[in-house]
Scaffold this motif. Structure first.
Motif, short mmCIF file in Angstrom:
data_model
loop_
_atom_site.label_atom_id
_atom_site.label_comp_id
_atom_site.label_asym_id
_atom_site.label_seq_id
_atom_site.Cartn_x
_atom_site.Cartn_y
_atom_site.Cartn_z
N GLN A 5 2.29 -15.14 7.43
CA GLN A 5 2.26 -15.04 6.09
C GLN A 5 1.47 -13.81 6.14
OE1 GLN A 5 0.57 -17.57 2.77
NE2 GLN A 5 2.55 -19.30 2.93
N SER A 6 0.35 -13.50 7.13
CA SER A 6 -1.02 -13.29 7.08
C SER A 6 -0.85 -12.00 8.52
CB SER A 6 -2.41 -12.85 7.29
OG SER A 6 -2.42 -14.27 7.14
N VAL A 7 -0.84 -11.09 9.24
CA VAL A 7 -0.88 -10.79 10.30
C VAL A 7 -1.71 -9.53 10.61
CG1 VAL A 7 0.51 -10.07 12.59
CG2 VAL A 7 1.28 -11.05 11.06
N LEU A 8 -2.78 -9.37 11.76
CA LEU A 8 -3.85 -8.37 12.35
C LEU A 8 -2.95 -7.94 13.58
CD1 LEU A 8 -6.33 -6.51 12.17
CD2 LEU A 8 -7.62 -8.47 12.93
N ILE A 9 -3.08 -6.55 13.51
CA ILE A 9 -2.20 -5.77 14.76
C ILE A 9 -3.37 -5.04 15.06
CG2 ILE A 9 -0.99 -4.42 15.87
CD1 ILE A 9 0.69 -5.10 13.30
N VAL A 10 -4.21 -5.73 16.39
CA VAL A 10 -5.22 -4.60 16.99
C VAL A 10 -4.73 -4.27 18.28
CG1 VAL A 10 -7.37 -4.80 18.33
CG2 VAL A 10 -6.39 -6.22 16.71
N ASP A 11 -4.40 -2.98 18.28
CA ASP A 11 -3.77 -2.29 19.56
C ASP A 11 -4.27 -0.28 18.92
OD1 ASP A 11 -2.41 -0.26 21.47
OD2 ASP A 11 -1.17 -2.25 21.28
N ASP A 12 -4.64 0.54 20.13
CA ASP A 12 -5.74 1.34 20.28
C ASP A 12 -4.21 2.30 19.84
OD1 ASP A 12 -4.86 0.90 22.53
OD2 ASP A 12 -6.16 2.45 23.19
N ASP A 13 -3.19 2.11 20.39
CA ASP A 13 -1.52 2.97 20.16
C ASP A 13 -1.27 2.99 18.81
OD1 ASP A 13 0.96 4.63 20.62
OD2 ASP A 13 1.63 3.17 22.54
N PRO A 14 -1.21 3.98 18.38
CA PRO A 14 -0.60 4.57 16.83
C PRO A 14 0.99 4.09 16.84
CG PRO A 14 -1.03 6.01 17.41
CD PRO A 14 -1.99 5.42 18.47
N ILE A 15 1.89 4.05 17.59
CA ILE A 15 2.79 3.97 18.07
C ILE A 15 2.89 2.87 17.81
CG2 ILE A 15 5.70 4.66 18.83
CD1 ILE A 15 4.24 7.59 19.47
N GLN A 16 2.50 2.17 18.91
CA GLN A 16 2.95 0.62 18.91
C GLN A 16 2.18 -0.01 17.53
OE1 GLN A 16 3.30 -0.97 21.69
NE2 GLN A 16 3.67 -2.86 20.56
N ARG A 17 1.81 0.68 16.92
CA ARG A 17 0.86 -0.47 15.37
C ARG A 17 1.81 -0.36 14.34
NH1 ARG A 17 -4.33 2.09 16.75
NH2 ARG A 17 -3.19 3.58 15.20
N ALA A 18 2.61 0.89 14.55
CA ALA A 18 3.36 1.29 13.41
C ALA A 18 4.54 0.27 13.63
CB ALA A 18 3.76 2.94 13.24
N VAL A 19 4.49 0.34 14.86
CA VAL A 19 6.27 -0.82 15.54
C VAL A 19 5.98 -1.77 14.55
CG1 VAL A 19 7.67 -1.13 17.23
CG2 VAL A 19 7.49 0.81 17.19
N LEU A 20 4.54 -2.13 15.52
CA LEU A 20 4.89 -3.82 15.18
C LEU A 20 4.69 -3.77 13.71
CD1 LEU A 20 1.90 -4.87 17.81
CD2 LEU A 20 4.69 -5.51 17.41
N LYS A 21 4.03 -2.99 12.55
CA LYS A 21 3.67 -3.60 11.26
C LYS A 21 4.78 -3.43 10.70
CE LYS A 21 0.07 -1.09 8.61
NZ LYS A 21 0.31 -0.34 8.59
N GLN A 22 5.34 -2.54 10.64
CA GLN A 22 7.15 -2.17 10.38
C GLN A 22 7.68 -4.01 10.82
OE1 GLN A 22 8.90 -0.38 8.11
NE2 GLN A 22 10.86 -1.53 8.28
N ILE A 23 8.03 -4.34 11.82
CA ILE A 23 8.58 -5.36 12.57
C ILE A 23 8.99 -6.71 11.37
CG2 ILE A 23 8.71 -7.18 14.28
CD1 ILE A 23 9.18 -5.50 16.47
N PHE A 24 7.36 -6.51 10.95
CA PHE A 24 6.35 -7.42 10.27
C PHE A 24 7.24 -7.57 8.62
CE2 PHE A 24 4.10 -8.87 13.96
CZ PHE A 24 4.44 -10.06 14.37
N ALA A 25 7.22 -6.05 8.51
CA ALA A 25 7.17 -5.35 6.75
C ALA A 25 8.96 -6.26 6.68
CB ALA A 25 7.15 -4.24 6.77
N THR A 26 10.06 -5.87 7.78
CA THR A 26 11.06 -6.69 7.85
C THR A 26 11.24 -8.05 7.12
OG1 THR A 26 11.32 -6.25 9.89
CG2 THR A 26 11.61 -3.81 8.22
N ARG A 27 10.61 -8.85 7.23
CA ARG A 27 10.14 -9.65 7.64
C ARG A 27 9.66 -10.17 5.95
NH1 ARG A 27 13.78 -10.10 10.83
NH2 ARG A 27 13.14 -9.15 13.01
N GLY A 28 10.21 -10.02 5.15
CA GLY A 28 9.27 -10.59 4.01
C GLY A 28 8.25 -10.78 2.95
N SER A 29 7.39 -11.59 2.61
CA SER A 29 6.51 -11.23 2.19
C SER A 29 5.32 -11.13 3.11
CB SER A 29 6.37 -11.97 1.26
OG SER A 29 6.18 -13.13 1.60
N VAL A 30 4.95 -10.77 4.97
CA VAL A 30 4.08 -10.81 5.49
C VAL A 30 3.17 -9.57 4.95
CG1 VAL A 30 3.66 -10.70 8.53
CG2 VAL A 30 5.63 -11.62 7.07
#
Length: 148
Positions: A5-30
């Motif tokens: 339900q709650s995820v913290l992404i820790v990565d210095d690469d802004p593209i990697q952060r954006a991709v991971l955020k998008q993956i979880f954002a498409t999975r419902g109410s994460v």
């Protein structure tokens, strides 16, 4: 297929952060928060009341790297599950995973960068995640939890 339900992404690469955020954002109410390094992560953890189900942690970051953050997480008795991601050799990632487990942290795996979506989904969906909690970040950045 369950997701945290709650995820913290820790990565210095802004593209990697954006991709991971998008993956979880498409999975419902994460609820997804992201940090550019370990210091940003510490701030988010402290302001959220340590309620993250999953921390996706890169190992190699400037200023305050993943290994340093592991020490912090151990000292704070963090209960979140940790998934390591890195472009470093697999042996280094494996040693970091072992270091975290010896320190009492709950690791769920490790992924080599670039991350393959199917590998990420396989690790996450293989877990049983907490349910029946309503997580909301207040305007001041703090997270409220209510149990249904």
């Amino acid at each position: 297929m369950g997701f945290p339900q709650s995820v913290l992404i820790v990565d210095d690469d802004p593209i990697q952060r954006a991709v991971l955020k998008q993956i979880f954002a498409t999975r419902g109410s994460v609820v997804v928060k992201a940090a550019a390094d370990g210091l940003d992560a510490i701030s988010l953890i402290e302001h959220s009341g340590n309620v993250f189900d999953l921390i996706i942690l890169d190992l190699l970051m400037p200023q305050y790297d993943g290994i340093s953050l592991i020490s912090y997480l151990e000292s704070q008795n963090i209960k979140a599950r940790i998934l390591f991601v890195s472009g470093m050799p697999d042996e280094i990632i494996r040693m970091s995973n072992t270091l975290a487990e010896v320190g009492g942290l709950r690791t769920i795996g490790r992924l080599q960068k670039p991350i393959r979506l199917e590998d990420l989904i396989a690790i996450i969906s293989g877990q049983v995640w907490p349910s029946k909690r309503a997580l909301r970040f207040k305007p001041d950045g703090l997270m409220q939890i209510s149990h249904a």
